[in-house]
Write a protein that holds these residues in place. Structure first.
Motif, PDB file in Angstrom:
ATOM      1  N   ILE A  11      53.309  50.463  31.053  1.00  0.00           N
ATOM      2  CA  ILE A  11      51.538  50.356  30.680  1.00  0.00           C
ATOM      3  C   ILE A  11      51.143  51.759  30.469  1.00  0.00           C
ATOM      4  CG2 ILE A  11      49.446  49.750  31.469  1.00  0.00           C
ATOM      5  CD1 ILE A  11      51.055  47.536  32.729  1.00  0.00           C
ATOM      6  N   MET A  12      51.721  52.919  31.251  1.00  0.00           N
ATOM      7  CA  MET A  12      51.289  54.133  31.364  1.00  0.00           C
ATOM      8  C   MET A  12      51.699  54.828  30.220  1.00  0.00           C
ATOM      9  SD  MET A  12      49.429  54.460  34.236  1.00  0.00           S
ATOM     10  CE  MET A  12      49.116  56.148  34.749  1.00  0.00           C
ATOM     11  N   LEU A 125      45.026  47.687  24.236  1.00  0.00           N
ATOM     12  CA  LEU A 125      44.737  48.729  25.232  1.00  0.00           C
ATOM     13  C   LEU A 125      43.877  48.038  26.095  1.00  0.00           C
ATOM     14  CD1 LEU A 125      44.007  51.804  25.700  1.00  0.00           C
ATOM     15  CD2 LEU A 125      42.146  51.520  23.768  1.00  0.00           C
ATOM     16  N   GLU A 126      42.820  47.286  25.730  1.00  0.00           N
ATOM     17  CA  GLU A 126      41.930  46.498  26.730  1.00  0.00           C
ATOM     18  C   GLU A 126      42.964  45.753  27.762  1.00  0.00           C
ATOM     19  OE1 GLU A 126      39.097  43.773  28.623  1.00  0.00           O
ATOM     20  OE2 GLU A 126      40.957  43.315  27.553  1.00  0.00           O
ATOM     21  N   ASN A 127      43.784  45.208  27.464  1.00  0.00           N
ATOM     22  CA  ASN A 127      44.830  44.266  28.248  1.00  0.00           C
ATOM     23  C   ASN A 127      45.569  45.123  29.442  1.00  0.00           C
ATOM     24  OD1 ASN A 127      44.348  41.817  27.104  1.00  0.00           O
ATOM     25  ND2 ASN A 127      46.081  41.993  25.802  1.00  0.00           N
ATOM     26  N   ASN A 133      43.107  47.915  36.339  1.00  0.00           N
ATOM     27  CA  ASN A 133      41.637  47.982  36.770  1.00  0.00           C
ATOM     28  C   ASN A 133      40.847  49.263  36.306  1.00  0.00           C
ATOM     29  OD1 ASN A 133      41.547  45.653  38.461  1.00  0.00           O
ATOM     30  ND2 ASN A 133      42.950  46.648  39.935  1.00  0.00           N
ATOM     31  N   LYS A 134      41.243  49.761  34.846  1.00  0.00           N
ATOM     32  CA  LYS A 134      40.651  50.654  34.635  1.00  0.00           C
ATOM     33  C   LYS A 134      40.001  50.600  33.204  1.00  0.00           C
ATOM     34  CE  LYS A 134      43.699  54.266  36.572  1.00  0.00           C
ATOM     35  NZ  LYS A 134      44.825  55.442  35.999  1.00  0.00           N
ATOM     36  N   GLN A 135      39.330  49.229  33.266  1.00  0.00           N
ATOM     37  CA  GLN A 135      38.876  48.764  31.879  1.00  0.00           C
ATOM     38  C   GLN A 135      37.578  49.389  31.620  1.00  0.00           C
ATOM     39  OE1 GLN A 135      39.410  46.816  34.616  1.00  0.00           O
ATOM     40  NE2 GLN A 135      37.789  45.422  35.376  1.00  0.00           N
ATOM     41  N   GLU A 136      36.923  49.990  32.481  1.00  0.00           N
ATOM     42  CA  GLU A 136      35.719  50.976  32.314  1.00  0.00           C
ATOM     43  C   GLU A 136      35.924  52.072  31.524  1.00  0.00           C
ATOM     44  OE1 GLU A 136      37.337  52.646  35.907  1.00  0.00           O
ATOM     45  OE2 GLU A 136      37.052  50.667  35.372  1.00  0.00           O
ATOM     46  N   ASN A 137      37.135  52.607  31.421  1.00  0.00           N
ATOM     47  CA  ASN A 137      37.793  53.514  30.597  1.00  0.00           C
ATOM     48  C   ASN A 137      38.006  53.001  29.234  1.00  0.00           C
ATOM     49  OD1 ASN A 137      37.635  55.389  32.747  1.00  0.00           O
ATOM     50  ND2 ASN A 137      39.815  55.256  33.454  1.00  0.00           N
ATOM     51  N   LYS A 423      31.959  39.158  34.669  1.00  0.00           N
ATOM     52  CA  LYS A 423      32.546  39.199  36.060  1.00  0.00           C
ATOM     53  C   LYS A 423      33.493  37.819  36.147  1.00  0.00           C
ATOM     54  CE  LYS A 423      29.493  41.527  39.175  1.00  0.00           C
ATOM     55  NZ  LYS A 423      28.625  41.383  40.169  1.00  0.00           N
ATOM     56  N   GLU A 424      32.967  36.743  35.372  1.00  0.00           N
ATOM     57  CA  GLU A 424      33.710  35.660  35.371  1.00  0.00           C
ATOM     58  C   GLU A 424      34.787  35.619  34.228  1.00  0.00           C
ATOM     59  OE1 GLU A 424      30.831  32.696  34.088  1.00  0.00           O
ATOM     60  OE2 GLU A 424      29.958  32.474  36.220  1.00  0.00           O
ATOM     61  N   VAL A 425      34.545  36.319  33.294  1.00  0.00           N
ATOM     62  CA  VAL A 425      35.628  36.723  32.324  1.00  0.00           C
ATOM     63  C   VAL A 425      36.818  37.520  32.868  1.00  0.00           C
ATOM     64  CG1 VAL A 425      36.207  37.875  29.984  1.00  0.00           C
ATOM     65  CG2 VAL A 425      34.054  36.440  30.292  1.00  0.00           C
ATOM     66  N   GLU A 426      36.544  38.440  33.549  1.00  0.00           N
ATOM     67  CA  GLU A 426      37.460  39.409  34.296  1.00  0.00           C
ATOM     68  C   GLU A 426      38.278  38.597  35.277  1.00  0.00           C
ATOM     69  OE1 GLU A 426      35.308  42.643  35.948  1.00  0.00           O
ATOM     70  OE2 GLU A 426      34.861  43.628  33.928  1.00  0.00           O
ATOM     71  N   LYS A 427      37.513  37.671  35.910  1.00  0.00           N
ATOM     72  CA  LYS A 427      38.378  36.960  37.101  1.00  0.00           C
ATOM     73  C   LYS A 427      39.193  36.164  36.236  1.00  0.00           C
ATOM     74  CE  LYS A 427      37.324  33.560  40.782  1.00  0.00           C
ATOM     75  NZ  LYS A 427      36.578  32.756  41.512  1.00  0.00           N
ATOM     76  N   GLU A 428      38.834  35.148  35.041  1.00  0.00           N
ATOM     77  CA  GLU A 428      39.677  34.660  34.343  1.00  0.00           C
ATOM     78  C   GLU A 428      41.043  35.241  33.824  1.00  0.00           C
ATOM     79  OE1 GLU A 428      39.675  31.304  30.649  1.00  0.00           O
ATOM     80  OE2 GLU A 428      37.736  31.978  31.664  1.00  0.00           O
ATOM     81  N   LYS A 429      40.615  36.391  33.331  1.00  0.00           N
ATOM     82  CA  LYS A 429      41.665  37.222  32.744  1.00  0.00           C
ATOM     83  C   LYS A 429      42.946  37.540  33.490  1.00  0.00           C
ATOM     84  CE  LYS A 429      39.227  39.371  28.858  1.00  0.00           C
ATOM     85  NZ  LYS A 429      38.773  40.429  28.437  1.00  0.00           N
ATOM     86  N   GLY A 430      42.401  37.583  34.867  1.00  0.00           N
ATOM     87  CA  GLY A 430      43.415  37.870  35.966  1.00  0.00           C
ATOM     88  C   GLY A 430      44.389  36.604  36.525  1.00  0.00           C
ATOM     89  N   ASN A 431      43.656  35.407  36.251  1.00  0.00           N
ATOM     90  CA  ASN A 431      44.127  34.250  36.518  1.00  0.00           C
ATOM     91  C   ASN A 431      44.671  33.108  35.459  1.00  0.00           C
ATOM     92  OD1 ASN A 431      43.695  34.940  39.409  1.00  0.00           O
ATOM     93  ND2 ASN A 431      41.658  34.465  39.075  1.00  0.00           N
ATOM     94  N   GLU A 432      44.150  33.252  34.058  1.00  0.00           N
ATOM     95  CA  GLU A 432      44.275  32.188  33.470  1.00  0.00           C
ATOM     96  C   GLU A 432      45.847  31.931  32.993  1.00  0.00           C
ATOM     97  OE1 GLU A 432      42.902  34.641  29.412  1.00  0.00           O
ATOM     98  OE2 GLU A 432      42.516  32.402  29.619  1.00  0.00           O
ATOM     99  N   TYR A 433      46.733  32.907  33.166  1.00  0.00           N
ATOM    100  CA  TYR A 433      47.986  32.692  32.483  1.00  0.00           C
ATOM    101  C   TYR A 433      49.034  32.256  33.712  1.00  0.00           C
ATOM    102  CZ  TYR A 433      47.029  35.471  28.438  1.00  0.00           C
ATOM    103  OH  TYR A 433      46.325  35.754  27.527  1.00  0.00           O
TER     104      TYR A 433
END
Length: 433
Positions: A11-12, A125-127, A133-137, A423-433
């Motif tokens: 990823i890096m 890039l967003e994924n 946990n750097k989506q603000e960048n 926040k809900e979207v971020e939570k789902e993105k972390g768990n939906e898979y």
């Protein structure tokens, strides 16, 4: 644990490459600087044939959007990006060596539609940033890619004339070389969600119903970006006509060249400024961008009616043209960042595709409108129309800003606010898979 470390390293590495990859693959380098010159001088195309080339390729983009989106959803982001870069290479070869209009047309259609696939680099890039946990960048990194693009295209603009003079095909050979580099770089990009996509395939192929917020974002971007994009082309032509009224051909070419150089520098500055102020202004940037657009077209209109002081006339018109370039990249970076923040992982491919489609549809509609206007009216009326479109864009962006700030119906700061939605979207993105 070892697999986790390996994944993070991939990823890096990918995140360090993506800004440069996007920067040099967001268009056909060298070709974009001499496209009309190459087609008219080397290929012998008429103005009508050149216009038809653009129209057909734009319509092809719109018509092929849905079937190509289905392909993207089946093959995944990484393969889509690679396919997009391969299509760019094929298009550059066809347009370079094509000896008849049909082949050049096919090459141009492949060129325009390749970005339906390649734009998935924004999703990758967003994924990856979200995983770290750097989506603000995201906006900062994407803005860096636009800065790289603007610097490279500025350098190319300064040297491509001399290269073309040496050999008319030499810029296209360099273009093909850059496309080969892009393909190589595409194999260095990694998507943290790529291996999980097959488990979500059925979910991805479901009909996606976007929220009102997402619909407004897509409409806002389509109108604002298309206005600035078409405004850039028509404003340059309008300034050229004004120069021709006061100077001979040689001086007109010289002064227009200087104005284009200042606009390229303005584009670089625009990306640098955006990276600095976005964190402070946040969604206020949504209001600032169309205001700058209004000022830009107002300067060009005012400059047109100043005939007593030639220097002041063209300084004001140049400021207007530079402001157009100043905000062009920032509009796309902000809209893409806002869109991906407010969509779920399985919606992102479609959302990004629709964002680009909105731009194409509005550009095509406005171009058709202006073609009809120019049959009876002068070019100044087109510039006035563009000024009006920036006012419309300001109105839509103001509505969007109220939605984001909680002053619009169900999108308030309470239970249905976009901030809670994110926040809900971020939570789902972390768990939906």
């Amino acid at each position: 644990m070892e697999n986790e470390k390996l994944k993070r390293r991939k990823i890096m590495l990918s995140n360090s490459i993506i800004p440069y990859f996007i920067g040099i693959s967001d268009d056909l380098m060298f070709f974009i600087a001499i496209d009309s010159l190459f087609f008219t001088v080397e290929k012998g195309l008429s103005t009508t044939e050149l216009s038809f080339l653009t129209t057909i390729s734009s319509l092809s983009y719109i018509l092929l959007q849905i079937p190509f989106l289905n392909i993207i959803q089946k093959i995944g982001n990484i393969k889509a990006i690679r396919l997009g870069t391969i299509m760019l290479l094929i298009s550059s070869i066809l347009m370079t060596f094509g000896n008849n209009y049909a082949i050049i047309m096919i090459g141009n259609i492949i060129y325009r539609t390749s970005f339906l696939f390649k734009k998935m680099d924004n999703v990758v890039l967003e994924n990856n940033l979200r995983y770290l946990n750097k989506q603000e960048n995201y906006a900062k990194v994407l803005s860096k890619s636009k800065l790289i693009y603007s610097i490279i295209t500025t350098i190319i603009a300064l040297i491509v004339g001399g290269i073309f003079a040496i050999n008319h095909h030499l810029p296209m050979y360099l273009c093909i070389g850059v496309c080969v580099i892009n393909i190589f770089l595409s194999f260095c990009i990694y998507d943290v969600n790529e291996n999980k996509q097959t488990t979500c395939q059925n979910k991805k192929l479901e009909k996606t119903r976007f929220s009102k917020l997402i619909q407004i974002i897509i409409i806002s971007f389509g109108i604002c970006y298309a206005t600035i994009s078409i405004g850039q082309t028509n404003s340059k032509l309008f300034i050229q006509y004004n120069l021709q009224e006061h100077f001979n051909v040689e001086l007109t070419a010289t002064y227009l060249g200087l104005i284009i150089v200042t606009s390229r520098i303005s584009r670089i500055l625009g990306n640098l400024i955006f990276r600095k102020i976005y964190g402070k202004l946040k969604d206020k940037i949504n209001i600032v961008l169309p205001i700058i657009g209004m000022i830009a077209f107002a300067c060009i209109i005012i400059g047109n009616y100043i005939d007593s002081a030639i220097l002041i006339k063209f300084v004001i018109m140049t400021i207007g043209f530079d402001l157009i370039l100043l905000i062009r990249d920032s509009i796309e970076v902000y809209a893409t960042d806002l869109l991906l923040k407010n969509t779920k992982a399985h919606e992102q491919q479609k959302a990004v595709s629709y964002l680009q489609l909105s731009k194409r549809i509005v550009e095509t509609a406005i171009s058709l409108l202006f073609s009809l206007l120019l049959i009876k009216l002068e070019l100044i009326y087109v510039i006035i129309c563009l000024f009006v479109f920036t006012i419309v864009s300001f109105g839509i962006n103001s509505k969007l800003y109220k939605m984001l700030c909680g002053d619009f119906g169900d999108f308030g700061t309470g239970t249905n606010s976009p901030f809670k939605l994110i926040k809900e979207v971020e939570k789902e993105k972390g768990n939906e898979y």
